[in-house]
Design a protein around this motif. Structure first.
Motif, PDB file in Angstrom:
ATOM      1  N   SER A   7       0.751  -1.369   0.089  1.00 47.50           N
ATOM      2  CA  SER A   7       0.014  -0.062   0.012  1.00 47.50           C
ATOM      3  C   SER A   7       0.675   1.385  -0.090  1.00 47.50           C
ATOM      4  CB  SER A   7      -0.969   0.099   1.321  1.00 47.50           C
ATOM      5  OG  SER A   7      -1.628   1.325   1.259  1.00 47.50           O
ATOM      6  N   THR A   8       0.109   2.523  -0.779  1.00 47.04           N
ATOM      7  CA  THR A   8       0.849   3.637  -0.336  1.00 47.04           C
ATOM      8  C   THR A   8       0.956   4.024   0.700  1.00 47.04           C
ATOM      9  OG1 THR A   8      -1.268   4.643  -0.949  1.00 47.04           O
ATOM     10  CG2 THR A   8      -0.105   4.225  -2.946  1.00 47.04           C
ATOM     11  N   VAL A   9       0.533   3.517   1.793  1.00 46.57           N
ATOM     12  CA  VAL A   9       0.663   4.068   3.171  1.00 46.57           C
ATOM     13  C   VAL A   9       2.060   3.660   3.707  1.00 46.57           C
ATOM     14  CG1 VAL A   9      -0.173   3.597   5.625  1.00 46.57           C
ATOM     15  CG2 VAL A   9      -1.903   3.812   3.811  1.00 46.57           C
ATOM     16  N   GLY A  10       2.720   2.668   3.041  1.00 45.40           N
ATOM     17  CA  GLY A  10       4.147   2.323   3.087  1.00 45.40           C
ATOM     18  C   GLY A  10       4.677   3.552   3.420  1.00 45.40           C
ATOM     19  N   SER A  11       4.600   4.729   2.369  1.00 45.90           N
ATOM     20  CA  SER A  11       5.537   5.871   2.485  1.00 45.90           C
ATOM     21  C   SER A  11       5.180   6.494   4.007  1.00 45.90           C
ATOM     22  CB  SER A  11       4.784   7.003   1.471  1.00 45.90           C
ATOM     23  OG  SER A  11       4.868   6.270   0.159  1.00 45.90           O
ATOM     24  N   TYR A  12       4.186   6.608   4.508  1.00 45.43           N
ATOM     25  CA  TYR A  12       3.835   7.191   5.710  1.00 45.43           C
ATOM     26  C   TYR A  12       4.508   6.556   7.039  1.00 45.43           C
ATOM     27  CZ  TYR A  12       0.874  10.306   3.266  1.00 45.43           C
ATOM     28  OH  TYR A  12       0.762  11.223   2.091  1.00 45.43           O
ATOM     29  N   ILE A  13       4.857   5.129   6.773  1.00 46.94           N
ATOM     30  CA  ILE A  13       5.347   4.335   7.816  1.00 46.94           C
ATOM     31  C   ILE A  13       6.860   4.637   7.835  1.00 46.94           C
ATOM     32  CG2 ILE A  13       6.091   1.971   8.250  1.00 46.94           C
ATOM     33  CD1 ILE A  13       2.916   2.521   8.983  1.00 46.94           C
ATOM     34  N   LEU A  14       7.329   4.806   6.608  1.00 47.27           N
ATOM     35  CA  LEU A  14       8.821   5.386   6.439  1.00 47.27           C
ATOM     36  C   LEU A  14       8.866   6.693   7.194  1.00 47.27           C
ATOM     37  CD1 LEU A  14      10.087   4.322   2.933  1.00 47.27           C
ATOM     38  CD2 LEU A  14      11.173   3.671   5.199  1.00 47.27           C
ATOM     39  N   TYR A  15       7.994   7.597   6.854  1.00 39.86           N
ATOM     40  CA  TYR A  15       8.042   8.808   7.643  1.00 39.86           C
ATOM     41  C   TYR A  15       7.890   8.611   9.160  1.00 39.86           C
ATOM     42  CZ  TYR A  15       6.539  13.555   9.129  1.00 39.86           C
ATOM     43  OH  TYR A  15       6.133  14.647   9.589  1.00 39.86           O
ATOM     44  N   ALA A  16       6.941   7.709   9.662  1.00 41.08           N
ATOM     45  CA  ALA A  16       6.867   7.567  11.156  1.00 41.08           C
ATOM     46  C   ALA A  16       8.228   6.994  11.583  1.00 41.08           C
ATOM     47  CB  ALA A  16       5.695   6.533  11.271  1.00 41.08           C
ATOM     48  N   LEU A  17       8.810   6.109  11.022  1.00 36.54           N
ATOM     49  CA  LEU A  17       9.987   5.550  11.405  1.00 36.54           C
ATOM     50  C   LEU A  17      11.053   6.668  11.645  1.00 36.54           C
ATOM     51  CD1 LEU A  17      10.233   2.353   9.174  1.00 36.54           C
ATOM     52  CD2 LEU A  17      10.640   2.237  11.568  1.00 36.54           C
ATOM     53  N   SER A  18      11.081   7.562  10.784  1.00 37.19           N
ATOM     54  CA  SER A  18      11.979   8.699  10.835  1.00 37.19           C
ATOM     55  C   SER A  18      11.521   9.740  11.987  1.00 37.19           C
ATOM     56  CB  SER A  18      12.000   9.606   9.508  1.00 37.19           C
ATOM     57  OG  SER A  18      12.951  10.712   9.564  1.00 37.19           O
TER      58      SER A  18
END
Length: 131
Positions: free
Chosen positions: A62-73
């Motif tokens: 899912s495109t939500v994966g982009s926000y998971i990378l952001y959350a990891l950061s």
């Protein structure tokens, strides 16, 4: 060893090289609070990606994966940098908004990279060096 690729997300970072031979889904595949890969059966399952130079083929899911990378950061558990065989939009957007340097299209296969060494990724120039 110095390799040239395509710079995707600007900046430089250094960390231990962690190679995942399979694509990664960050949505439900990586815990954004710990940086631990949770995807069942993935070769990196149980590994912590925090502060690593994470090398994997490409992202999936899912495109939500982009926000998971952001959350990891934001939580301090993102990889220091990302190397992909071929960048795709989910990972690119996550790297950019998470300020994670990213490179793709290196001249050798990821599995031929010197695993466990320290890698420096320059997402601006596309240069990756190993020590």
């Amino acid at each position: 060893m110095i390799l040239h690729g395509r710079g995707i997300s600007q900046g430089t970072a250094t960390g231990p090289l962690l190679i995942g031979p399979d694509p990664i889904s960050f949505l439900s595949g990586v815990d954004p609070e710990t940086g631990i890969v949770m995807e069942k059966g993935h070769p990196l399952e149980g590994k912590d990606i925090t502060g690593t130079v994470l090398a994997f083929e490409y992202g999936k899911g899912s495109t939500v994966g982009s926000y998971i990378l952001y959350a990891l950061s934001r939580s301090g558990h993102a990889p220091a940098a990302i190397i992909n065989t071929e960048a795709e939009p989910i990972i690119v957007v996550g790297a950019i908004i998470g300020h994670i340097p990213m490179v793709d299209r290196l001249s050798i296969p990821l599995m031929d990279l010197p695993s466990g060494t320290i890698a420096e990724v320059n997402g601006t120039s596309g240069i990756v060096s190993f020590s």
